[in-house]
Design a protein around this motif. Sequence first.
Motif, PDB file in Angstrom:
ATOM      1  N   ASP A   9       0.865  -1.174   0.000  1.00  0.00           N
ATOM      2  CA  ASP A   9       0.000   0.000   0.000  1.00  0.00           C
ATOM      3  C   ASP A   9       0.904   1.226   0.000  1.00  0.00           C
ATOM      4  N   ILE A  10       0.572   2.201  -0.818  1.00  0.00           N
ATOM      5  CA  ILE A  10       1.260   3.489  -0.829  1.00  0.00           C
ATOM      6  C   ILE A  10       0.374   4.443  -0.035  1.00  0.00           C
ATOM      7  N   VAL A  11       0.982   5.200   0.874  1.00  0.00           N
ATOM      8  CA  VAL A  11       0.212   6.030   1.800  1.00  0.00           C
ATOM      9  C   VAL A  11       0.669   7.489   1.737  1.00  0.00           C
ATOM     10  N   ASP A  12      -0.199   8.367   2.229  1.00  0.00           N
ATOM     11  CA  ASP A  12       0.127   9.786   2.261  1.00  0.00           C
ATOM     12  C   ASP A  12       0.771  10.163   3.599  1.00  0.00           C
ATOM     13  N   GLU A  13       0.974  11.453   3.811  1.00  0.00           N
ATOM     14  CA  GLU A  13       1.637  11.925   5.036  1.00  0.00           C
ATOM     15  C   GLU A  13       0.819  11.644   6.293  1.00  0.00           C
TER      16      GLU A  13
END
Length: 171
Positions: A9-13
């Motif tokens: 999974d790629i996640v934000d800040e």
Amino acid sequence: MSSADEILDIVDENDQVIGQSPRGEAYARRLRHRCVFIEARDAQGRLFVHRRTPTKLVFPSQYDMFVGGVVGAGESYDDAALREAEEELGVSGLPRPTYLFKFLHDDGAGHAWWSAVYEVRCELPVSPQAEEVAWYDFLTDAELERRLPEWTWVPDGMAAYERLKALRAAH
């Protein structure tokens, strides 16, 4: 499937999922993802310390005072912590690791990942994965502290260790 093909999974800040990517691509493109760090201690309270194999994608041949790794796509931090601890220690039937805290690690070179830190007691005989672990031992806290300036440590593990030491000192 190689570890570079594992889907993350790629996640934000804010650690919210914004997409998925193969691990190799996530590293190459410096996409923010999730990792777990598990402090594993034996029945005597000694800490599992190991040197990574020279074939690891990141931080090859460096020392670490945590077992762990990336969180797979759709996997929870808690499930990843148990899976990674059992895989790296080469055990099954480990108690579920206890969550301690989470932080955003940034290496200053554009690589960043959310890092959840856990602890677990491993009273089972360990048989670490040969493809992950080149050397290991259980060290007392004093032995670990003596080794910190002598050995090359994985930077994200050191960041987690410093935060964990500060947390424990505050209590």
